[in-house]
Design a protein around this motif. Structure first.
Motif, PDB file in Angstrom:
ATOM      1  N   GLU A 108     -42.019 -19.421 -30.233  1.00 42.71           N
ATOM      2  CA  GLU A 108     -42.915 -18.367 -29.771  1.00 42.71           C
ATOM      3  C   GLU A 108     -43.034 -17.197 -30.750  1.00 42.71           C
ATOM      4  O   GLU A 108     -43.232 -16.065 -30.301  1.00 42.71           O
ATOM      5  CB  GLU A 108     -42.387 -17.848 -28.428  1.00 42.71           C
ATOM      6  N   HIS A 125     -46.190 -22.289 -22.272  1.00 41.70           N
ATOM      7  CA  HIS A 125     -44.803 -21.806 -22.413  1.00 41.70           C
ATOM      8  C   HIS A 125     -44.700 -20.751 -23.523  1.00 41.70           C
ATOM      9  O   HIS A 125     -44.127 -19.672 -23.321  1.00 41.70           O
ATOM     10  CB  HIS A 125     -43.916 -23.022 -22.717  1.00 41.70           C
ATOM     11  N   GLU A 126     -45.256 -21.049 -24.682  1.00 44.11           N
ATOM     12  CA  GLU A 126     -45.125 -20.120 -25.824  1.00 44.11           C
ATOM     13  C   GLU A 126     -45.940 -18.836 -25.588  1.00 44.11           C
ATOM     14  O   GLU A 126     -45.530 -17.757 -26.005  1.00 44.11           O
ATOM     15  CB  GLU A 126     -45.538 -20.785 -27.140  1.00 44.11           C
ATOM     16  N   HIS A 139     -43.892 -16.580 -23.429  1.00 50.35           N
ATOM     17  CA  HIS A 139     -42.815 -15.913 -24.183  1.00 50.35           C
ATOM     18  C   HIS A 139     -43.271 -14.583 -24.800  1.00 50.35           C
ATOM     19  O   HIS A 139     -42.434 -13.745 -25.125  1.00 50.35           O
ATOM     20  CB  HIS A 139     -42.338 -16.801 -25.325  1.00 50.35           C
ATOM     21  N   GLU A 147     -35.992 -18.389 -21.713  1.00 48.86           N
ATOM     22  CA  GLU A 147     -36.446 -19.762 -21.428  1.00 48.86           C
ATOM     23  C   GLU A 147     -36.705 -20.024 -19.946  1.00 48.86           C
ATOM     24  O   GLU A 147     -37.633 -20.752 -19.597  1.00 48.86           O
ATOM     25  CB  GLU A 147     -35.453 -20.777 -21.997  1.00 48.86           C
ATOM     26  N   ALA A 184     -40.119 -18.402 -19.287  1.00 46.24           N
ATOM     27  CA  ALA A 184     -41.259 -19.138 -19.879  1.00 46.24           C
ATOM     28  C   ALA A 184     -41.489 -20.443 -19.122  1.00 46.24           C
ATOM     29  O   ALA A 184     -42.626 -20.878 -18.936  1.00 46.24           O
ATOM     30  CB  ALA A 184     -41.016 -19.389 -21.365  1.00 46.24           C
ATOM     31  N   TYR A 232     -33.543 -23.813 -19.320  1.00 40.92           N
ATOM     32  CA  TYR A 232     -34.965 -23.889 -18.985  1.00 40.92           C
ATOM     33  C   TYR A 232     -35.143 -24.144 -17.479  1.00 40.92           C
ATOM     34  O   TYR A 232     -35.813 -23.376 -16.783  1.00 40.92           O
ATOM     35  CB  TYR A 232     -35.628 -25.029 -19.763  1.00 40.92           C
TER      36      TYR A 232
HETATM   37 ZN    ZN Z   1     -39.106 -21.324 -24.834  1.00 42.95          ZN
END
Ligand code: ZN
Ligand code: TRP
Length: 474
Positions: A307, A325-326, A329, A348, A351, A403
């Motif tokens: 990210e 996801h990125e 972040h 994590e 995200a 995660y």
């Molecule tokens: Zn991540």
């Protein structure tokens, strides 16, 4: 009889009065004391700005650097360290324009002794000239990072400890700074760094790319990925500067003989990125940075995307979930950054939960259904048994539990305190800590404030206690 001891005491006092100021100048600590990376970062000063002038050639693989670093002393400093890996050979160091002596110690310490001590509170500037053949840094989990060579350039990612592989740095996530990049490469090579493109000049077969990151950035989020890229630079519908770049040889497959799929990369980036940007701006608060973008390279030996601030790096054609996801972040990880690596679930878990809420809002697959699938399938011995706030060491920094159980924690919190208090928690978290750093304890406090509930037990169970939380216990 009396005056002798008095005279002696007077002499001692005079000696101390003379010695004290000199003795008070002490070396800055060689590390910032992170539990997982104790020697990353340094003590005794804070960096406010990095000005990185880099010249890179892929063949032969050589990086020449001139780094100017603006900092302020936080103690009376006799000497201080920067982090830089030994394959980057230093030729000259100046502090405030005067030549300083330096030595190399440990895995990545550049120990700098200025001509005179630097008083606490004083601003100073360090210039480091260096050159070398960049090598990837190998992490305790065997992943690689830093300035990672690709077929046509380098894929540049640093989480958690790649930065000293290409620039001298106070490599602590707590020491955020602004950055200027000036990267000189053969004409025809694109360089994509953080922030806003300030200039691009080609002269005698070389191009210099100037990028500027004006918002505070943790050192691990710096990038200057380069190679042959198709670029599409412009603005989003909302008016934000947008810089996307796709390597025409990027693929989904690790097999270099497989077919390149740059069109697929473009299609995914140009749909998921604006959608995620819009949703998260609405849910969490306005996007934190001056620019957004995606760098889709082909680095089949890297195995993860990152990210990097304002422009994520993708190691191959990403699935849409990775793009989402990125982008998430940028709020959680980049604007609000952990203080210490054991708090990695704050990056994590958030995200990953953001992927779930994205699917809930765009495809009708609820976050609760993902939670339940994980919870119901969780058998003894599962990777989820490991508590996300205590994975045991840097070799497990990116373990699956960080995660998935990290995201489950947020979803369980959402159900416990209700949507209104939960979204207030996330918005307050972002509003209060953006451009700074925070800890798990800070998050508990925000959630307690937003909900009016006592949540120590809840977080103790979900974040710190091994094994599957029993239904009804949280
Ligand atoms: Zn991540
Ligand atoms: N933070 C990255 C992500 O978006 C993952 C990551 C960074 C990673 N560095 C890594 C994963 C090293 C494994 C090894 O999730």
């Amino acid at each position: 009889m009396r005056h002798r001891p008095i005279a002696l005491a007077g002499a001692l006092a005079a000696a101390f009065a003379l010695a004290a100021p000199a003795a008070a100048f002490t070396p800055g600590a060689p590390g910032a004391g992170d539990p997982y990376y104790p020697f990353a970062g340094n003590g005794g000063y804070d960096v406010s700005h990095y000005d990185l002038d880099l010249t890179f050639d892929r063949t032969p693989n050589t990086l020449v650097g001139d780094a100017e670093i603006e900092a302020r002393a936080t103690q009376d400093l006799s000497r201080f360290n920067l982090d830089l890996r030994p394959f980057m050979v230093v030729s000259r160091v100046e502090v405030d324009g005067s030549r300083a002596t330096f030595t190399r110690e440990g895995e990545h310490e550049l120990v700098i002794t200025p001509r005179k001590g630097i008083r606490r509170g004083k601003k100073f500037e360090v210039e480091v000239q260096y050159a070398g053949t960049p090598e990837p840094v190998v992490d305790p989990d065997h992943s690689i990072e830093g300035w990672v060579p690709t077929h046509d350039g380098a894929f540049v990612v640093n989480e958690p400890q790649g930065s000293p592989g290409w620039y001298p740095v106070n490599d602590s996530p707590k020491d955020k700074a602004t950055f200027d990049f000036e990267v000189d490469v053969p004409a025809g090579i694109e360089v994509i760094a953080n922030g806003v493109l300030e200039g691009r000049k080609t002269k005698r077969g070389r191009t210099t790319w100037e990028w500027e990151e004006r918002d505070p950035m943790a050192p691990y989020l710096a990038t200057a990925t380069n190679g042959e890229f198709e670029t599409r630079f412009g603005r989003t519908l909302g008016g934000l500067l947008e810089y996307n770049a796709v390597d025409p040889t990027t693929r989904r497959s690790l097999d270099p003989a497989s077919t390149p799929e740059p069109a697929l990369a473009w299609e995914r980036i140009e749909s998921a990125q604006p959608n995620a940007l819009r949703l998260f701006s609405e849910l969490y608060g306005p996007y934190p940075f001056d620019a957004i973008g995606a760098i889709v390279d082909y680095a089949p030996n890297v195995f993860y995307s990152l990210e990097s601030q304002g422009k994520a790096n993708y190691w191959r054609v990403p699935p849409e979930s990775t793009i989402v996801h990125e982008v998430a972040h940028q709020w959680f990880g980049n604007a609000v950054t952990l203080e210490q690596w054991p708090d990695i679930w704050l990056n994590e878990g958030f995200a990953t939960w953001s992927e779930w809420i994205y699917d809930e809002r765009t495809a009708g697959v609820t976050a609760q259904s993902v939670f339940e699938e994980l919870y119901n399938g969780w058998e003894a011995g599962s990777y989820l048994d490991v508590p996300p706030g205590d994975v045991g060491g840097p070799e497990n920094l990116f373990a699956g539990t960080v995660y998935d159980r990290g995201a489950m924690t947020l979803q369980a919190l959402r159900v416990k305190i209700g949507d209104a208090a939960f979204f207030r928690t996330l918005r307050t978290w972002y509003a209060r800590y953006r451009y700074g750093n925070a800890t798990t304890a800070d998050f508990v406090e925000v959630a307690e404030g937003a909900s009016g509930q006592q949540l120590d037990q809840f977080f103790q169970i979900w974040i710190y206690t091994p094994g599957k939380p029993a239904q009804g216990s949280w």
